[in-house]
Design an enzyme around this catalytic site. Structure first.
Site, PDB file in Angstrom:
ATOM      1  N   GLU A 108     -56.962 -35.214  31.893  1.00 36.22           N
ATOM      2  CA  GLU A 108     -56.609 -34.502  30.669  1.00 36.22           C
ATOM      3  C   GLU A 108     -57.326 -33.155  30.620  1.00 36.22           C
ATOM      4  O   GLU A 108     -58.371 -32.976  31.235  1.00 36.22           O
ATOM      5  CB  GLU A 108     -56.991 -35.340  29.447  1.00 36.22           C
ATOM      6  CG  GLU A 108     -56.276 -36.679  29.357  1.00 36.22           C
ATOM      7  CD  GLU A 108     -54.757 -36.564  29.269  1.00 36.22           C
ATOM      8  OE1 GLU A 108     -54.267 -35.531  28.773  1.00 36.22           O
ATOM      9  OE2 GLU A 108     -54.068 -37.501  29.717  1.00 36.22           O
ATOM     10  N   GLY A 109     -56.753 -32.222  29.893  1.00 36.32           N
ATOM     11  CA  GLY A 109     -57.422 -30.939  29.682  1.00 36.32           C
ATOM     12  C   GLY A 109     -57.027 -29.878  30.697  1.00 36.32           C
ATOM     13  O   GLY A 109     -57.633 -28.816  30.752  1.00 36.32           O
ATOM     14  N   CYS A 110     -56.010 -30.148  31.513  1.00 37.34           N
ATOM     15  CA  CYS A 110     -55.531 -29.142  32.454  1.00 37.34           C
ATOM     16  C   CYS A 110     -54.160 -28.659  31.967  1.00 37.34           C
ATOM     17  O   CYS A 110     -53.365 -29.449  31.476  1.00 37.34           O
ATOM     18  CB  CYS A 110     -55.369 -29.738  33.844  1.00 37.34           C
ATOM     19  SG  CYS A 110     -56.829 -30.618  34.419  1.00 37.34           S
ATOM     20  N   ALA A 111     -53.900 -27.384  32.130  1.00 40.22           N
ATOM     21  CA  ALA A 111     -52.601 -26.850  31.718  1.00 40.22           C
ATOM     22  C   ALA A 111     -51.502 -27.456  32.573  1.00 40.22           C
ATOM     23  O   ALA A 111     -50.447 -27.824  32.086  1.00 40.22           O
ATOM     24  CB  ALA A 111     -52.595 -25.331  31.832  1.00 40.22           C
ATOM     25  N   SER A 112     -51.770 -27.563  33.886  1.00 39.93           N
ATOM     26  CA  SER A 112     -50.801 -28.187  34.777  1.00 39.93           C
ATOM     27  C   SER A 112     -51.080 -29.686  34.801  1.00 39.93           C
ATOM     28  O   SER A 112     -52.116 -30.142  34.336  1.00 39.93           O
ATOM     29  CB  SER A 112     -50.951 -27.654  36.198  1.00 39.93           C
ATOM     30  OG  SER A 112     -51.209 -26.283  36.174  1.00 39.93           O
TER      31      SER A 112
END
Lengths: 165, 409
Positions: A58-62
């Site tokens: 979690e917490g990644c744009a991709s």
């Protein structure tokens, strides 16, 4: 695999040292990104069955997925992971993280200062400090899971994706 | 159209445009997400805090009077800007999201029962989907969808096909934040009214590109957001046609929205105050007033003509890039473009490389996942232009995309 130790907590695998040396020869940002893109393209991806909500970082744009393993050895549990993403540059960053972390003992993983190691790549502060590319979240995930496993004092191999959701 | 001198003067009024990003001159093409602010707006906010700040509607002292006057003056500016008949039809909001939520909670919730229908288009931003989903969850209403055609156009008659005797509202965007489609909302409103159905128009993307005339549209509800129209964040407005104002019930309770409070009984103020509980975003609304003055002085028609010429130039340059997939080619398009590079690179990859060249675009689902699903992609890259963008910047974008092609292929 051998580990090179710098100071007390700074650890790097030989594989990561090689990347640092390669980067020293790359003069322009286009070259550096080109190198990361090549790493991303050549890294084997995860099988589709491993791309599940449980393995998602979690917490990644991709979209990013990690599968982690802790393998028993004479020096204790040794950390290995594989990852994948739908973005190529992020895949390249994952490839760099595998070279930074894979083969370290679980203690070393939880103590390693990954951000200062990555600064050696001199990514002109772009990639290494951007939150959006997920590097911060990816490193946090690796360290959190390792710390959890370490604290639980388990001595059997663990597939983190089965224990971290 | 702006002359070269005019566009340079305009650019000079936006201080941030002079800055460098990653050692390159900033090329800001993320105006669909939020636009930059002219010095007039920035100065007005600073001046208000330095010299005129106080809470509004409360004090009888000097500063509170000034603040109240300046704050309320914006209501007439907004009314004039969208050609509303009365200032009471203007409800201050923090942006379109709040505006749509107010309609959902204060107007729709008390009136809509299980099985009642709201018609949306697949082009909608999540801000015009999620509030209706709340009603679907809480009251059992039904959301019906109108799909665009393969070019991204919305056919007004497709709305008529979805109307039943259960339809209570049509809620539709005027400009797609992803494809740039300019929707013929006037025809949709006409169709809705033929069946006695009110229509909400989301003007978040359109208010910055074209003149809005709520009387000509005959629209029932219209929302727009201040930060996309060169104003501060947390500013915006909801227009409610006067005949509907009496149907609204309070949604947020607190100070400033009451006439009288006793232990056992409360008398609410009339709209718009009834819908504006608590201390509002005073400085932001004053800043929005200045932003409206700014675009009005430039002329919305001139702004639109300038953006159309930049749009046409962009389409011309993009046509040279046969490896670039441009999503949608609507009949009427605002200067908003969504594109992908197929398997060669992910939109996030493109955005990362363009950023190295100082070019700011957005990559992602653009808060429009039903549309992404319709287009068959997870994400796109979006370049969205504003009044200060130039053809030279289009060239820089094209050069950046050619570099992406080289790096990833």
């Amino acid at each position: 695999m051998h580990y090179i130790t710098f100071g007390r907590w700074k650890l790097a695998t030989e594989a990561f040292e090689e990347i640092i040396q390669d980067f020293e020869f790359l003069e322009t940002w286009e070259d550096r990104y080109g190198y990361i893109i090549d790493l991303g393209k050549s890294m084997p991806g995860l099988e589709e069955k491993f791309k599940t909500p449980a393995t998602k970082v979690e917490g990644c744009a991709s979209q990013v997925w990690f599968v982690m393993d802790f393998v028993p050895s004479d020096s204790g549990l040794v950390f290995y992971f594989k990852g994948d993403s739908d973005a190529i540059i992020v895949r390249g960053l994952i490839a760099i993280l595998t070279k930074l972390f894979n083969g370290l003992t679980i203690e070393q993983v939880s103590q390693a200062d990954a951000h200062s190691e990555l600064q050696k790549l001199d990514l002109r502060n772009h990639l290494s400090q951007q939150r959006s590319n997920g590097l911060v979240s990816m490193i946090a995930k690796i360290k959190n899971v390792s710390t959890k496993v370490l604290e639980s004092k388990l001595h059997v191999p663990i597939n983190s994706h089965e224990s971290t959701h | 159209m702006f002359s070269t001198e005019e566009i340079q003067r305009i650019r000079d009024e936006f201080p941030i445009l002079a800055r460098k990003v990653n050692q390159n001159q900033l090329v800001y093409l993320d105006n669909g997400a939020s636009s930059q602010k002219p010095r007039q707006v920035i100065d007005a906010i600073g001046n208000f805090y330095q010299n005129e700040y106080a809470n509004v509607h409360r004090g009888l002292h000097y500063l509170s009077n000034i603040a109240t006057e300046k704050y309320e003056e914006v209501r007439s500016k907004i009314a004039k800007f969208i050609n509303a008949q009365k200032t009471d039809e203007i409800i201050y909001t923090s942006g379109s999201t709040e505006g749509i939520n107010i309609v959902a909670y204060s107007w729709a919730w008390p009136r809509l029962n299980a099985g009642d229908e709201v018609i949306l288009s697949v082009l909608e931003h999540h801000a015009n989907i999620v509030p209706w989903n709340f009603l679907r969850e809480r009251s059992g209403i039904v959301i019906k969808w109108v799909e665009p055609d393969q070019f991204g156009n919305l056919d007004p008659l497709a709305f008529q096909d979805q109307i039943t005797n259960k339809t209570k509202l049509i809620s539709v965007t005027q400009v797609s934040n992803v494809l740039g489609t300019v929707v013929d909302v006037k025809s949709i409103i006409e169709i809705g009214h033929n069946f006695g159905i009110p229509v909400l128009v989301d003007a978040s993307q359109s208010a910055v590109h074209q003149a809005i005339d709520v009387q000509n549209l005959d629209v029932d509800f219209l929302v727009f957001t201040g930060h996309k129209i060169y104003g501060p964040t947390a500013s915006g407005a909801l227009y409610v046609k006067e005949k509907h104002l009496g149907d609204f019930v309070p949604f947020k309770g607190g100070g400033d929205m009451i006439d009288e409070v006793t232990r056992d009984h409360i008398v609410y103020a009339k709209p718009p105050r009834m819908l504006e509980a608590g201390t509002p975003a005073i400085a932001q609304m004053i800043g929005l007033g200045v932003a409206i003055d700014y675009v009005t002085a430039l002329g919305m028609d001139k702004i639109q003509a300038h953006e159309k010429s930049v749009r046409d130039y962009t389409l011309e340059r993009f046509a040279e890039l046969n490896w670039l997939k441009l999503h949608g080619s609507p009949k009427d398009q605002a200067a908003i473009f969504s594109f992908t590079m197929g398997e060669v690179a992910h939109p996030h990859d493109l955005s990362t490389i363009l950023d190295q060249k100082g070019i700011a675009v957005r990559a992602g689902h653009h808060c429009a996942q039903p549309l992404m699903n319709f287009l068959g992609v997870n994400a796109t890259c979006r370049a969205s232009f504003a009044l200060y963008n130039t053809k030279e910047e289009v060239d820089k974008l094209v050069d950046g995309l050619i570099l992406c092609r080289k790096l990833f292929d």
